[in-house]
Design a protein around this motif. Structure first.
Motif, PDB file in Angstrom:
ATOM      1  N   ARG A  98       0.806  -1.227   0.000  1.00 23.56           N
ATOM      2  CA  ARG A  98       0.000   0.000   0.000  1.00 23.56           C
ATOM      3  C   ARG A  98       0.835   1.270   0.000  1.00 23.56           C
ATOM      4  O   ARG A  98       0.293   2.365  -0.020  1.00 23.56           O
ATOM      5  CB  ARG A  98      -0.925   0.041   1.228  1.00 23.56           C
ATOM      6  N   THR A  99       2.188   1.147   0.074  1.00 29.51           N
ATOM      7  CA  THR A  99       3.021   2.356   0.085  1.00 29.51           C
ATOM      8  C   THR A  99       4.090   2.275  -1.000  1.00 29.51           C
ATOM      9  O   THR A  99       4.513   1.182  -1.392  1.00 29.51           O
ATOM     10  CB  THR A  99       3.743   2.531   1.445  1.00 29.51           C
ATOM     11  N   ASP A 100       4.513   3.449  -1.488  1.00 28.06           N
ATOM     12  CA  ASP A 100       5.631   3.472  -2.446  1.00 28.06           C
ATOM     13  C   ASP A 100       6.949   3.634  -1.678  1.00 28.06           C
ATOM     14  O   ASP A 100       6.947   3.669  -0.447  1.00 28.06           O
ATOM     15  CB  ASP A 100       5.422   4.573  -3.499  1.00 28.06           C
ATOM     16  N   ILE A 101       8.035   3.762  -2.432  1.00 27.41           N
ATOM     17  CA  ILE A 101       9.360   3.819  -1.785  1.00 27.41           C
ATOM     18  C   ILE A 101       9.452   5.007  -0.825  1.00 27.41           C
ATOM     19  O   ILE A 101      10.051   4.920   0.234  1.00 27.41           O
ATOM     20  CB  ILE A 101      10.482   3.925  -2.852  1.00 27.41           C
ATOM     21  N   ALA A 102       8.796   6.091  -1.209  1.00 24.11           N
ATOM     22  CA  ALA A 102       8.864   7.296  -0.372  1.00 24.11           C
ATOM     23  C   ALA A 102       7.934   7.206   0.845  1.00 24.11           C
ATOM     24  O   ALA A 102       7.889   8.113   1.667  1.00 24.11           O
ATOM     25  CB  ALA A 102       8.491   8.517  -1.207  1.00 24.11           C
ATOM     26  N   GLY A 103       7.180   6.112   0.941  1.00 24.78           N
ATOM     27  CA  GLY A 103       6.299   5.939   2.098  1.00 24.78           C
ATOM     28  C   GLY A 103       4.908   6.527   1.908  1.00 24.78           C
ATOM     29  O   GLY A 103       4.097   6.520   2.823  1.00 24.78           O
ATOM     30  N   HIS A 104       4.616   7.016   0.700  1.00 26.46           N
ATOM     31  CA  HIS A 104       3.260   7.532   0.441  1.00 26.46           C
ATOM     32  C   HIS A 104       2.312   6.376   0.182  1.00 26.46           C
ATOM     33  O   HIS A 104       2.686   5.376  -0.427  1.00 26.46           O
ATOM     34  CB  HIS A 104       3.259   8.455  -0.786  1.00 26.46           C
ATOM     35  N   LEU A 105       1.082   6.558   0.640  1.00 24.57           N
ATOM     36  CA  LEU A 105       0.083   5.520   0.370  1.00 24.57           C
ATOM     37  C   LEU A 105      -0.302   5.563  -1.100  1.00 24.57           C
ATOM     38  O   LEU A 105      -0.550   6.630  -1.657  1.00 24.57           O
ATOM     39  CB  LEU A 105      -1.157   5.757   1.226  1.00 24.57           C
ATOM     40  N   VAL A 106      -0.340   4.394  -1.710  1.00 17.08           N
ATOM     41  CA  VAL A 106      -0.812   4.306  -3.095  1.00 17.08           C
ATOM     42  C   VAL A 106      -1.879   3.216  -3.172  1.00 17.08           C
ATOM     43  O   VAL A 106      -1.673   2.114  -2.681  1.00 17.08           O
ATOM     44  CB  VAL A 106       0.323   3.958  -4.092  1.00 17.08           C
ATOM     45  N   LEU A 107      -2.996   3.558  -3.746  1.00 18.79           N
ATOM     46  CA  LEU A 107      -4.044   2.558  -3.902  1.00 18.79           C
ATOM     47  C   LEU A 107      -4.249   2.343  -5.398  1.00 18.79           C
ATOM     48  O   LEU A 107      -5.039   3.018  -6.044  1.00 18.79           O
ATOM     49  CB  LEU A 107      -5.343   3.021  -3.228  1.00 18.79           C
TER      50      LEU A 107
ATOM     51  N   TYR B 155      -5.504   7.201   3.250  1.00 17.28           N
ATOM     52  CA  TYR B 155      -5.297   7.628   1.854  1.00 17.28           C
ATOM     53  C   TYR B 155      -6.068   8.922   1.576  1.00 17.28           C
ATOM     54  O   TYR B 155      -5.529   9.867   0.984  1.00 17.28           O
ATOM     55  CB  TYR B 155      -5.741   6.512   0.912  1.00 17.28           C
ATOM     56  N   LEU B 156      -7.310   8.983   2.017  1.00 18.75           N
ATOM     57  CA  LEU B 156      -8.110  10.201   1.803  1.00 18.75           C
ATOM     58  C   LEU B 156      -7.498  11.381   2.562  1.00 18.75           C
ATOM     59  O   LEU B 156      -7.461  12.504   2.056  1.00 18.75           O
ATOM     60  CB  LEU B 156      -9.559   9.978   2.240  1.00 18.75           C
ATOM     61  N   ALA B 157      -7.001  11.111   3.757  1.00 22.22           N
ATOM     62  CA  ALA B 157      -6.378  12.179   4.547  1.00 22.22           C
ATOM     63  C   ALA B 157      -5.119  12.699   3.849  1.00 22.22           C
ATOM     64  O   ALA B 157      -4.828  13.900   3.865  1.00 22.22           O
ATOM     65  CB  ALA B 157      -6.041  11.677   5.945  1.00 22.22           C
ATOM     66  N   GLN B 158      -4.392  11.789   3.214  1.00 21.65           N
ATOM     67  CA  GLN B 158      -3.187  12.179   2.464  1.00 21.65           C
ATOM     68  C   GLN B 158      -3.566  13.028   1.252  1.00 21.65           C
ATOM     69  O   GLN B 158      -3.016  14.101   1.022  1.00 21.65           O
ATOM     70  CB  GLN B 158      -2.463  10.904   2.011  1.00 21.65           C
ATOM     71  N   LEU B 159      -4.560  12.542   0.523  1.00 21.01           N
ATOM     72  CA  LEU B 159      -5.008  13.207  -0.700  1.00 21.01           C
ATOM     73  C   LEU B 159      -5.577  14.596  -0.411  1.00 21.01           C
ATOM     74  O   LEU B 159      -5.379  15.534  -1.177  1.00 21.01           O
ATOM     75  CB  LEU B 159      -6.089  12.323  -1.330  1.00 21.01           C
TER      76      LEU B 159
END
Ligand code: BG6
Length: 369
Positions: A27-36, A174-178
């Protein structure tokens, strides 16, 4: 295969650390961001969502109740939770800015499917949280977030429930990040705490002897109450549902704050009551409120079976039995506190000689209305 367990349900309860781990995987990329990746709903649409409506049935609906507390807290979006069969026969206020989240283990529950269609007809975007690849509800939804609990054989849901709750946490973060509701550091911190949950679930499983013994001693019980506040409230509802489904014992879950508004009249000598106690480290004064609730029912003769955090010394004087769970953030606690209740229901049904995997009158997925 049951893998050495007495029932599929017992096995699936023990599969739960893995189910949560797998639902968090990738659920996360290398940078630690959530990706769905599987979310095909446009980011601009998700940014403009002004209401979330969760539709589901049974245990899946209780996962939605937990999600409400987390998503409203993290994202500041109002979240409603509604039983799918009620939603579909109302005139619900939904539109293009509503995100409907349909939660279903099987993806085939007719009531939930019909509610999905009802929502889409009115322009709402539907996101399915589902455990079964290629099933009907995800196919008819705009997007899908798969839980990876693996096949669930026992009719009564356990590992799918934990995976559903986990998926809603991922969605909320994810929504909170977006939408910029939380700082990236906060999201990383919560996600790390989420990743620590499987080991804590395993600790709860390793401590199951006392729950089993309690269940064995209660083989002739005719009624059990379940009380909780905040996220402990849906856990209480789920604990009661498990006991009804498996052991055919009268069981009711209440919001503990509602006690004095009615249910306390039920308390008499020997009435068994599970109480889910929030962390003493949590915000608000919920912990002391629940301790007061325990005192109130105990003074009227209740036998109190208390689920509390490790090191919570305040509960001991008022509890007949304490089941301790490891420390964790308040919003994540349902992943731990429901586990003793699942084990309790499974064990009580087993000692009563019942078929825990195939309870009477129930079906794994209800594909009729
Ligand atoms: C019930 C099952 O009939 O359907 C429950 O017995 C389940 O265990 C509920 O929670 C909803 O099913 P699903 O597949 O939509 O999550």
């Amino acid at each position: 295969e049951k893998g050495g367990f007495a029932s599929f349900m017992d096995k699936e309860i023990h599969d739960q650390p893995q189910a949560v781990t797998d639902t968090l995987l990738g659920r996360t990329d290398i940078a630690g961001h959530l990706v769905l990746d599987d979310l095909r709903i446009d980011e601009s649409v998700l940014r403009s969502v002004d209401k979330i409506v969760v539709i589901a049935c049974g245990t899946a609906a209780y996962a939605g109740h937990v999600a409400k507390y987390a998503i409203e807290h993290w994202c500041r979006i109002p979240v409603e939770v509604e039983l799918a069969h009620e939603f579909r026969y109302r005139d619900p206020v939904v539109n293009e800015r509503t995100l409907v989240v349909a939660i279903s283990q099987s993806g085939e529950t007719m009531d939930t499917l019909m509610a999905v269609r009802h929502a889409r007809e009115q322009g709402a975007k539907v996101l399915a949280i589902c455990n079964t690849h290629g099933s009907t509800i995800p196919r008819e939804s705009d997007a899908v977030l798969y839980t990876h609990a693996g096949p669930e054989i026992a009719v009564a849901s356990t590992k799918a429930f934990l995976a559903q709750i986990t998926a809603t946490y991922v969605l909320g973060l994810y929504l909170a990040q977006l939408r910029g509701n939380l700082f990236p550091d906060e999201i990383t911190e919560i996600f790390d705490q989420l990743r620590a949950m499987p080991d804590k679930i395993q600790i709860v499983l390793d401590r199951s002897d006392e729950v089993r013994k309690t269940a064995q001693d209660m083989v002739d019980t005719t009624s059990v109450l379940f009380l909780g506040r905040h996220v402990g409230f849906p856990v209480a509802l789920e604990g009661a549902l498990k006991l009804k489904e498996l052991a055919y014992i009268h069981a009711e879950g209440f919001a503990a704050g509602e006690l004095k508004h009615g249910p306390i009249a039920l308390i008499e000598e020997g009435q068994a009551a599970f109480v889910i106690v929030p962390s003493p480290r949590g915000r608000h004064s919920l912990h002391s409120k629940v301790i007061s609730n325990i005192q109130e029912i105990r003074a009227r003769g209740a036998r109190t079976l208390v689920i509390a955090e490790d090191g919570d010394d305040a509960v001991a004087p008022f509890a007949d039995v304490v089941f301790s769970v490891p420390r964790c953030p308040t919003l994540l606690a349902p992943l731990l506190t429901v586990v003793p209740l699942q084990i309790f229901a499974c064990e009580l049904a087993t000692v009563r000689g019942l078929d825990v995997d195939q309870p009477r009158n129930l079906a794994k997925s209800v594909t009729v209305e």
